[in-house]
Design a protein around this motif. Structure first.
Motif, PDB file in Angstrom:
ATOM      1  N   UNK A 159       0.852  -1.183   0.000  1.00 45.34           N
ATOM      2  CA  UNK A 159       0.000   0.000   0.000  1.00 45.34           C
ATOM      3  C   UNK A 159       0.889   1.233   0.000  1.00 45.34           C
ATOM      4  N   UNK A 160       0.783   2.022  -1.055  1.00 37.54           N
ATOM      5  CA  UNK A 160       1.532   3.270  -1.148  1.00 37.54           C
ATOM      6  C   UNK A 160       0.685   4.420  -0.627  1.00 37.54           C
ATOM      7  N   UNK A 161       1.348   5.399  -0.043  1.00 37.23           N
ATOM      8  CA  UNK A 161       0.698   6.613   0.429  1.00 37.23           C
ATOM      9  C   UNK A 161       1.379   7.831  -0.182  1.00 37.23           C
ATOM     10  N   UNK A 162       0.610   8.879  -0.368  1.00 35.17           N
ATOM     11  CA  UNK A 162       1.144  10.153  -0.858  1.00 35.17           C
ATOM     12  C   UNK A 162       0.534  11.259  -0.011  1.00 35.17           C
ATOM     13  N   UNK A 163       1.355  11.861   0.825  1.00 26.11           N
ATOM     14  CA  UNK A 163       0.893  12.932   1.706  1.00 26.11           C
ATOM     15  C   UNK A 163       1.184  14.281   1.068  1.00 26.11           C
ATOM     16  N   UNK A 164       0.186  15.171   1.094  1.00 26.74           N
ATOM     17  CA  UNK A 164       0.307  16.471   0.439  1.00 26.74           C
ATOM     18  C   UNK A 164       0.251  17.609   1.446  1.00 26.74           C
ATOM     19  N   UNK A 165       0.959  18.670   1.113  1.00 23.46           N
ATOM     20  CA  UNK A 165       0.870  19.897   1.898  1.00 23.46           C
ATOM     21  C   UNK A 165      -0.215  20.780   1.300  1.00 23.46           C
ATOM     22  N   UNK A 166      -0.491  21.907   1.928  1.00 25.00           N
ATOM     23  CA  UNK A 166      -1.461  22.838   1.370  1.00 25.00           C
ATOM     24  C   UNK A 166      -2.849  22.622   1.910  1.00 25.00           C
ATOM     25  N   UNK A 167      -3.725  23.592   1.649  1.00 25.45           N
ATOM     26  CA  UNK A 167      -5.050  23.583   2.259  1.00 25.45           C
ATOM     27  C   UNK A 167      -6.173  23.265   1.287  1.00 25.45           C
ATOM     28  N   UNK A 168      -5.868  23.020   0.026  1.00 21.54           N
ATOM     29  CA  UNK A 168      -6.925  22.801  -0.950  1.00 21.54           C
ATOM     30  C   UNK A 168      -6.775  21.440  -1.617  1.00 21.54           C
ATOM     31  N   UNK A 169      -6.349  20.457  -0.853  1.00 19.93           N
ATOM     32  CA  UNK A 169      -6.092  19.126  -1.387  1.00 19.93           C
ATOM     33  C   UNK A 169      -7.300  18.583  -2.140  1.00 19.93           C
ATOM     34  N   UNK A 170      -8.494  18.867  -1.654  1.00 29.68           N
ATOM     35  CA  UNK A 170      -9.700  18.288  -2.262  1.00 29.68           C
ATOM     36  C   UNK A 170      -9.919  18.776  -3.688  1.00 29.68           C
ATOM     37  N   UNK A 171      -9.251  19.847  -4.083  1.00 27.57           N
ATOM     38  CA  UNK A 171      -9.411  20.370  -5.434  1.00 27.57           C
ATOM     39  C   UNK A 171      -8.430  19.746  -6.426  1.00 27.57           C
ATOM     40  N   UNK A 172      -7.418  19.081  -5.896  1.00 31.57           N
ATOM     41  CA  UNK A 172      -6.400  18.531  -6.782  1.00 31.57           C
ATOM     42  C   UNK A 172      -6.892  17.253  -7.455  1.00 31.57           C
ATOM     43  N   UNK A 173      -6.576  17.112  -8.736  1.00 36.27           N
ATOM     44  CA  UNK A 173      -6.678  15.800  -9.362  1.00 36.27           C
ATOM     45  C   UNK A 173      -5.395  15.075  -9.012  1.00 36.27           C
TER      46      UNK A 173
END
Length: 114
Positions: free
Chosen positions: A19-33
């Motif tokens: 299982x791979x994970x990708x953690x993102x910074x920033x406050x608008x993650x839900x908008x990213x494809x």
């Protein structure tokens, strides 16, 4: 730019799972494809799977039925569940975030070998 950090790669035997994970910074993650790509030695980087902010998914033919992409917008994290792994799945796996930015992670190595 959004910062992306992959984790979860490793060495696994054929037929195994990771299982791979990708953690993102920033406050608008839900908008990213969000998407996963992979690059095997000597080959071009290729799309593995993608997921919209609303959860619509698409998969490359070689991984359909074996891999599952998902995301948790509250945790700003994307996942790739990989089952029934094959030697040809061996590659560096990268996550990508697209919206008004186009950001890539540093990659995580997945090796499938007995």
């Amino acid at each position: 730019q959004v910062q992306l950090v992959e984790s979860g790669g490793g060495l696994v035997q054929p037929g195994g799972s990771l299982r791979l994970s990708c953690a993102a910074s920033g406050s608008i993650f839900s908008l990213y494809y969000m998407s996963w790509y992979r690059q095997a030695p000597g080959k071009q980087r290729e799309l593995v799977a993608g997921i919209s902010g609303g959860g619509i998914t698409n998969y490359a033919d070689p991984v359909k039925g074996r891999f599952t992409i998902s995301r948790d917008n509250a945790k700003k994290t994307m996942y790739l569940q990989m089952n029934d792994l094959k030697p040809e799945d061996t590659a560096v796996y990268y996550c990508r975030a697209q919206w008004t930015v186009d950001s890539w992670g540093q990659g995580t190595q997945v090796t499938v070998s007995s």
